[in-house]
Design a protein around this motif. Sequence first.
Motif, mmCIF file in Angstrom:
data_model
loop_
_atom_site.group_PDB
_atom_site.id
_atom_site.type_symbol
_atom_site.label_atom_id
_atom_site.label_comp_id
_atom_site.label_asym_id
_atom_site.label_seq_id
_atom_site.Cartn_x
_atom_site.Cartn_y
_atom_site.Cartn_z
ATOM 1 N N VAL A 1 11.865 -1.505 -42.655
ATOM 2 C CA VAL A 1 11.657 -0.055 -42.738
ATOM 3 C C VAL A 1 10.431 0.230 -43.607
ATOM 4 O O VAL A 1 9.562 1.039 -43.230
ATOM 5 N N TYR A 2 10.336 -0.436 -44.762
ATOM 6 C CA TYR A 2 9.156 -0.267 -45.614
ATOM 7 C C TYR A 2 7.887 -0.693 -44.870
ATOM 8 O O TYR A 2 6.840 -0.055 -44.993
ATOM 9 N N PHE A 3 7.961 -1.775 -44.106
ATOM 10 C CA PHE A 3 6.813 -2.259 -43.349
ATOM 11 C C PHE A 3 6.340 -1.203 -42.348
ATOM 12 O O PHE A 3 5.141 -0.911 -42.245
ATOM 13 N N MET A 4 7.274 -0.602 -41.623
ATOM 14 C CA MET A 4 6.904 0.431 -40.652
ATOM 15 C C MET A 4 6.263 1.633 -41.348
ATOM 16 O O MET A 4 5.256 2.173 -40.868
ATOM 17 N N ILE A 5 6.819 2.042 -42.491
ATOM 18 C CA ILE A 5 6.246 3.163 -43.241
ATOM 19 C C ILE A 5 4.841 2.803 -43.720
ATOM 20 O O ILE A 5 3.906 3.607 -43.598
ATOM 21 N N GLY A 6 4.681 1.591 -44.251
ATOM 22 C CA GLY A 6 3.369 1.158 -44.728
ATOM 23 C C GLY A 6 2.333 1.116 -43.620
ATOM 24 O O GLY A 6 1.183 1.537 -43.810
ATOM 25 N N VAL A 7 2.719 0.629 -42.463
ATOM 26 C CA VAL A 7 1.796 0.568 -41.328
ATOM 27 C C VAL A 7 1.441 1.983 -40.859
ATOM 28 O O VAL A 7 0.284 2.260 -40.517
ATOM 29 N N LEU A 8 2.415 2.881 -40.843
ATOM 30 C CA LEU A 8 2.119 4.265 -40.467
ATOM 31 C C LEU A 8 1.142 4.909 -41.444
ATOM 32 O O LEU A 8 0.250 5.657 -41.030
ATOM 33 N N PHE A 9 1.294 4.629 -42.742
ATOM 34 C CA PHE A 9 0.317 5.113 -43.717
ATOM 35 C C PHE A 9 -1.068 4.565 -43.399
ATOM 36 O O PHE A 9 -2.063 5.283 -43.446
ATOM 37 N N ILE B 1 3.849 0.071 -50.937
ATOM 38 C CA ILE B 1 4.956 0.017 -49.972
ATOM 39 C C ILE B 1 4.948 -1.325 -49.256
ATOM 40 O O ILE B 1 5.996 -1.946 -49.068
ATOM 41 N N ASN B 2 3.764 -1.785 -48.867
ATOM 42 C CA ASN B 2 3.692 -3.063 -48.159
ATOM 43 C C ASN B 2 3.988 -4.245 -49.067
ATOM 44 O O ASN B 2 4.665 -5.188 -48.645
ATOM 45 N N LEU B 3 3.527 -4.222 -50.303
ATOM 46 C CA LEU B 3 3.745 -5.360 -51.198
ATOM 47 C C LEU B 3 5.162 -5.371 -51.769
ATOM 48 O O LEU B 3 5.877 -6.366 -51.655
ATOM 49 N N MET C 1 23.714 -9.815 -48.239
ATOM 50 C CA MET C 1 22.653 -9.233 -49.051
ATOM 51 C C MET C 1 21.273 -9.589 -48.482
ATOM 52 O O MET C 1 20.388 -8.747 -48.435
ATOM 53 N N GLY C 2 21.125 -10.842 -48.052
ATOM 54 C CA GLY C 2 19.829 -11.267 -47.528
ATOM 55 C C GLY C 2 19.419 -10.491 -46.298
ATOM 56 O O GLY C 2 18.280 -10.012 -46.190
ATOM 57 N N ILE C 3 20.341 -10.345 -45.366
ATOM 58 C CA ILE C 3 20.052 -9.617 -44.127
ATOM 59 C C ILE C 3 19.773 -8.151 -44.424
ATOM 60 O O ILE C 3 18.860 -7.547 -43.856
ATOM 61 N N ARG C 4 20.546 -7.573 -45.326
ATOM 62 C CA ARG C 4 20.344 -6.166 -45.713
ATOM 63 C C ARG C 4 18.940 -5.963 -46.270
ATOM 64 O O ARG C 4 18.249 -5.002 -45.922
ATOM 65 N N LEU C 5 18.499 -6.885 -47.136
ATOM 66 C CA LEU C 5 17.154 -6.765 -47.703
ATOM 67 C C LEU C 5 16.075 -6.941 -46.644
ATOM 68 O O LEU C 5 15.063 -6.234 -46.660
ATOM 69 N N ILE C 6 16.265 -7.867 -45.748
ATOM 70 C CA ILE C 6 15.277 -8.074 -44.688
ATOM 71 C C ILE C 6 15.183 -6.827 -43.807
ATOM 72 O O ILE C 6 14.080 -6.374 -43.468
ATOM 73 N N LYS C 7 16.313 -6.239 -43.474
ATOM 74 C CA LYS C 7 16.293 -5.040 -42.634
ATOM 75 C C LYS C 7 15.606 -3.876 -43.335
ATOM 76 O O LYS C 7 14.793 -3.167 -42.723
ATOM 77 N N ILE C 8 15.919 -3.661 -44.601
ATOM 78 C CA ILE C 8 15.275 -2.536 -45.295
ATOM 79 C C ILE C 8 13.792 -2.816 -45.518
ATOM 80 O O ILE C 8 12.969 -1.901 -45.509
ATOM 81 N N SER C 9 13.423 -4.097 -45.658
ATOM 82 C CA SER C 9 12.003 -4.421 -45.814
ATOM 83 C C SER C 9 11.228 -4.050 -44.551
ATOM 84 O O SER C 9 10.064 -3.638 -44.632
#
Length: 123
Positions: free
Chosen positions: A11-19, A38-40, A1-9
Motif C-alpha cells: 500500500v505504501y509502495f502504491m502511494i509512493g509511486v502515485l506521488f 513513503i518509499n523507504l 505478522m510478516g504477511i501483514r507487513l508485506i501487504k501494508i508495505s
Amino acid sequence: MGIRLIKISVVYFMIGVLFGLYMSMTHDYSFTPVHAHINLLGWTALTLAGIIYHLFPAVSQTKLAKAHFWLHNIGLPLMMIGLFYLISSGNEGIIPVIAAGGVLTTLAVLLFGYNVLTKLKAE
C-alpha cells in the motif's frame, strides 16, 4: 505478522509511486521528501521487516513485533501527512505532528532492531 507487513508495505509502495507520477506529470517536485520517505520507510523497510518476520516466526510472535507494527504504521502516516501539509501550506504549526510521527517511527525501528538482535537465533 510478516504477511501483514508485506501487504501494508505494498500500500505504501502504491502511494509512493502515485506521488512520483504526480510530480512527474506536474513537474512539481516539492513533495520529493514525502515520496522518498513513503518509499523507504513504508515500502522498503516494512517489506524487509515482513520478510524477516515471515522467515523467523519466533521473532514475529513477540510483543515487540506487535509494537513495531503499530508504532510504525501510526508514526509514518502522521509524519507524512504532516510533511505534505507543511510543504503544501507552509504552515509551520504542523511541525509537532511531524516530530511526533518521526519519534513513533524511530521508536518502532528501534524496537524492531532490538527484537531481531535479541530474539533471532541460529537454528
